[in-house]
Design a protein around this motif. Structure first.
Motif, mmCIF file in Angstrom:
data_model
loop_
_atom_site.group_PDB
_atom_site.id
_atom_site.type_symbol
_atom_site.label_atom_id
_atom_site.label_comp_id
_atom_site.label_asym_id
_atom_site.label_seq_id
_atom_site.Cartn_x
_atom_site.Cartn_y
_atom_site.Cartn_z
ATOM 1 N N SER A 1 -13.713 2.159 5.219
ATOM 2 C CA SER A 1 -12.304 1.925 4.916
ATOM 3 C C SER A 1 -11.463 3.182 5.113
ATOM 4 C CB SER A 1 -12.147 1.435 3.469
ATOM 5 O OG SER A 1 -10.783 1.248 3.148
ATOM 6 N N PHE A 2 -10.264 2.973 5.634
ATOM 7 C CA PHE A 2 -9.294 4.062 5.730
ATOM 8 C C PHE A 2 -8.746 4.436 4.359
ATOM 9 C CE2 PHE A 2 -8.828 3.235 10.358
ATOM 10 C CZ PHE A 2 -8.839 4.554 10.802
ATOM 11 N N TYR A 3 -9.105 3.697 3.328
ATOM 12 C CA TYR A 3 -8.715 4.065 1.965
ATOM 13 C C TYR A 3 -9.679 5.083 1.356
ATOM 14 C CZ TYR A 3 -4.977 0.611 1.470
ATOM 15 O OH TYR A 3 -3.808 -0.095 1.592
ATOM 16 N N HIS A 4 -10.682 5.494 2.086
ATOM 17 C CA HIS A 4 -11.566 6.538 1.569
ATOM 18 C C HIS A 4 -10.726 7.783 1.280
ATOM 19 C CE1 HIS A 4 -14.818 9.389 1.181
ATOM 20 N NE2 HIS A 4 -15.714 8.413 1.319
ATOM 21 N N PRO A 5 -10.953 8.428 0.135
ATOM 22 C CA PRO A 5 -10.114 9.588 -0.238
ATOM 23 C C PRO A 5 -10.217 10.766 0.718
ATOM 24 C CG PRO A 5 -11.949 9.313 -1.767
ATOM 25 C CD PRO A 5 -11.914 8.080 -0.925
ATOM 26 N N ARG A 6 -11.182 10.755 1.632
ATOM 27 C CA ARG A 6 -11.296 11.887 2.560
ATOM 28 C C ARG A 6 -10.170 11.903 3.598
ATOM 29 N NH1 ARG A 6 -15.810 8.988 5.157
ATOM 30 N NH2 ARG A 6 -17.289 10.304 4.027
ATOM 31 N N TYR A 7 -9.466 10.785 3.781
ATOM 32 C CA TYR A 7 -8.443 10.730 4.817
ATOM 33 C C TYR A 7 -7.095 11.213 4.261
ATOM 34 C CZ TYR A 7 -12.138 8.090 7.027
ATOM 35 O OH TYR A 7 -13.362 7.703 7.539
ATOM 36 N N HIS A 8 -6.980 12.532 4.197
ATOM 37 C CA HIS A 8 -5.833 13.162 3.540
ATOM 38 C C HIS A 8 -4.527 12.912 4.286
ATOM 39 C CE1 HIS A 8 -8.573 15.141 0.804
ATOM 40 N NE2 HIS A 8 -9.260 15.660 1.816
ATOM 41 N N SER A 9 -4.579 12.677 5.585
ATOM 42 C CA SER A 9 -3.336 12.494 6.346
ATOM 43 C C SER A 9 -2.563 11.259 5.901
ATOM 44 C CB SER A 9 -3.637 12.403 7.846
ATOM 45 O OG SER A 9 -4.437 11.265 8.141
ATOM 46 N N LEU A 10 -3.232 10.319 5.226
ATOM 47 C CA LEU A 10 -2.577 9.082 4.814
ATOM 48 C C LEU A 10 -1.993 9.149 3.411
ATOM 49 C CD1 LEU A 10 -5.165 6.507 6.224
ATOM 50 C CD2 LEU A 10 -2.870 6.964 7.096
ATOM 51 N N VAL A 11 -2.318 10.195 2.646
ATOM 52 C CA VAL A 11 -1.866 10.279 1.258
ATOM 53 C C VAL A 11 -0.342 10.289 1.135
ATOM 54 C CG1 VAL A 11 -1.877 11.701 -0.826
ATOM 55 C CG2 VAL A 11 -4.003 11.343 0.448
ATOM 56 N N PRO A 12 0.380 11.143 1.870
ATOM 57 C CA PRO A 12 1.851 11.169 1.691
ATOM 58 C C PRO A 12 2.518 9.836 2.008
ATOM 59 C CG PRO A 12 1.096 13.114 2.881
ATOM 60 C CD PRO A 12 -0.061 12.171 2.823
ATOM 61 N N SER A 13 2.041 9.133 3.013
ATOM 62 C CA SER A 13 2.699 7.884 3.424
ATOM 63 C C SER A 13 2.490 6.757 2.417
ATOM 64 C CB SER A 13 2.170 7.445 4.801
ATOM 65 O OG SER A 13 0.791 7.110 4.732
ATOM 66 N N ARG A 14 1.480 6.877 1.533
ATOM 67 C CA ARG A 14 1.216 5.837 0.535
ATOM 68 C C ARG A 14 1.927 6.095 -0.780
ATOM 69 N NH1 ARG A 14 -4.564 6.075 2.196
ATOM 70 N NH2 ARG A 14 -4.833 7.534 0.471
ATOM 71 N N SER A 15 2.372 7.303 -1.012
ATOM 72 C CA SER A 15 2.904 7.707 -2.311
ATOM 73 C C SER A 15 4.069 6.815 -2.745
ATOM 74 C CB SER A 15 3.354 9.167 -2.254
ATOM 75 O OG SER A 15 3.868 9.571 -3.506
ATOM 76 N N GLY A 16 3.909 6.172 -3.890
ATOM 77 C CA GLY A 16 4.964 5.354 -4.466
ATOM 78 C C GLY A 16 5.230 4.055 -3.749
#
Length: 379
Positions: A266-281
């Motif tokens: 899954s791309f929801y694995h916490p290792r994929y840091h590049s996706l964190v900002p786009s999911r915030s809130g």
């Protein structure tokens, strides 16, 4: 599970992906949650059971059909796609698997056309994020046959015999039917000599495929379909019957498919840091991975996907999806009741009663874990 320990290792719970991973696990192969959260992030290997019936409708009598093609688990879906969209006779073919067929399932609304719905497929096809995605491998949003061709070619190199995706119902893209390995799993009519048939090249603009939704573009009144041609009486109800078929499994998983939960990627694995900002809130419906994922993260994801497909890792007999479904069944209505209770609190509320009710609702499912009698008034 592995992902739980990885998530708990990070103290910043605001960026925790545990709820998203749990949701994807719970909703695998179930119509409604994948419709509500259409932006798929997860790919998981599995198998189709022997003797499973699959259906393919087309506007000509060519057998086997040109590759790649798609087969539906529901005959209503296959019939409606062709009979209600394109004039002329419709031919329906029924196939049956003869052995376990190795497949790859893309979650979300992965066989429909919408922003974010095809992101995992674009990541696989291009091997990069959207910013740097190769123009040579990127497929137009509307070119579902081109996308199927790319996915089947990618899967064939890894002994994947079919790609399972969801629209209003589930369908299967099969690898080129002229290949021996596919004929063993999805046999075509025995009186046809497959080796003497020429497989045509796909047209640049193929007929509308499984990306169309049931009833979309419908014109009121008369016997005309959404494309303005006269339709046979059976075809006029095709889209409604397709919708009926899809609703059969709106809250239960598609039968005849078994998934390898220990191989879920899954791309929801916490290792994929590049996706964190786009999911915030943002809600899950607003998670657009291909637009924001880095090339490095796509590469890591594909390496992991390759490793689980090729390694054929030994699994366990534990059904992780059943555990997730049990958790939701056990807690969902209680959580909704607690939420309604707390939202109704005002200046005139009896707070003692509210707190006691919340305790009763939350403690009851924890009964097996409470040591009653170990402390005074524990019960």
């Amino acid at each position: 599970m592995l992902f739980v320990s990885l998530v708990l290792a990070h103290p910043d719970l605001n960026n925790s992906t545990a709820p998203y991973i749990f949701n994807d696990l719970y909703s695998l192969l179930i119509q409604w949650p994948n419709t509500f959260h259409p932006n798929g992030h997860t790919i998981i290997p599995g198998v189709i059971e022997p003797y499973t019936l699959l259906y393919h409708a087309r506007k000509d009598a060519q057998t086997p059909p040109p590759s790649p093609e798609w087969l539906a688990f529901d005959p209503e879906m296959s019939y409606a796609v062709m009979a209600t969209k394109i004039p002329g006779p419709t031919y329906m073919y029924t196939y049956r698997t003869t052995k376990l067929a190795k497949v790859l399932y893309f979650n979300g609304m992965s066989a429909a056309w919408g922003e974010g719905w095809l992101d995992t497929q674009y990541s696989v096809l291009t091997g990069k994020g959207k910013t740097n995605g190769s123009r040579n491998n990127e497929v137009s949003l509307w070119d579902d046959y081109g996308r199927a061709k790319g996915l089947c070619q990618w899967g064939k190199q890894r002994d994947i015999e079919g790609i399972v995706r969801m629209n209003a119902g589930f369908s299967l893209n099969i690898t080129p039917p002229g290949t021996p390995e596919t004929r063993r799993s999805f046999p075509f009519p025995s009186n046809v000599d497959l080796n003497e048939l020429q497989v045509d090249e796909l047209p640049l603009q193929p007929p509308r495929g499984p990306g169309r939704g049931p009833g979309r573009g419908r014109r009121p009144g008369g016997g005309h379909g959404p494309w303005g041609f006269d339709m046979a009486p059976l075809a006029r109800t095709g889209n409604l019957e397709w919708l009926r078929a899809a609703s059969r499994y709106h809250s239960t998983f598609q039968p005849h498919l078994s998934l390898s939960y220990h191989q879920m990627v899954s791309f929801y694995h916490p290792r994929y840091h590049s996706l964190v900002p786009s999911r915030s809130g943002k809600l899950m419906q607003e998670h657009f991975l291909w637009e924001h994922v880095s090339d490095d993260d796509v590469g890591t994801f594909l390496d992991e996907l390759d490793s689980v497909i090729r390694a054929d890792l030994p699994g366990t007999s534990f059904d992780w999806q059943a555990a997730a479904i049990d958790t939701v069944t056990f807690w969902a209505d209680r959580i909704a009741q607690i939420q309604n209770l707390l939202e109704a609190v005002n200046s005139t509320s009896n707070l003692t009663h509210v707190v006691t009710t919340v305790q009763q609702l939350s403690y009851s499912p924890l009964d097996p874990f409470i040591a009653y009698g170990e402390a005074l008034n524990a019960s």
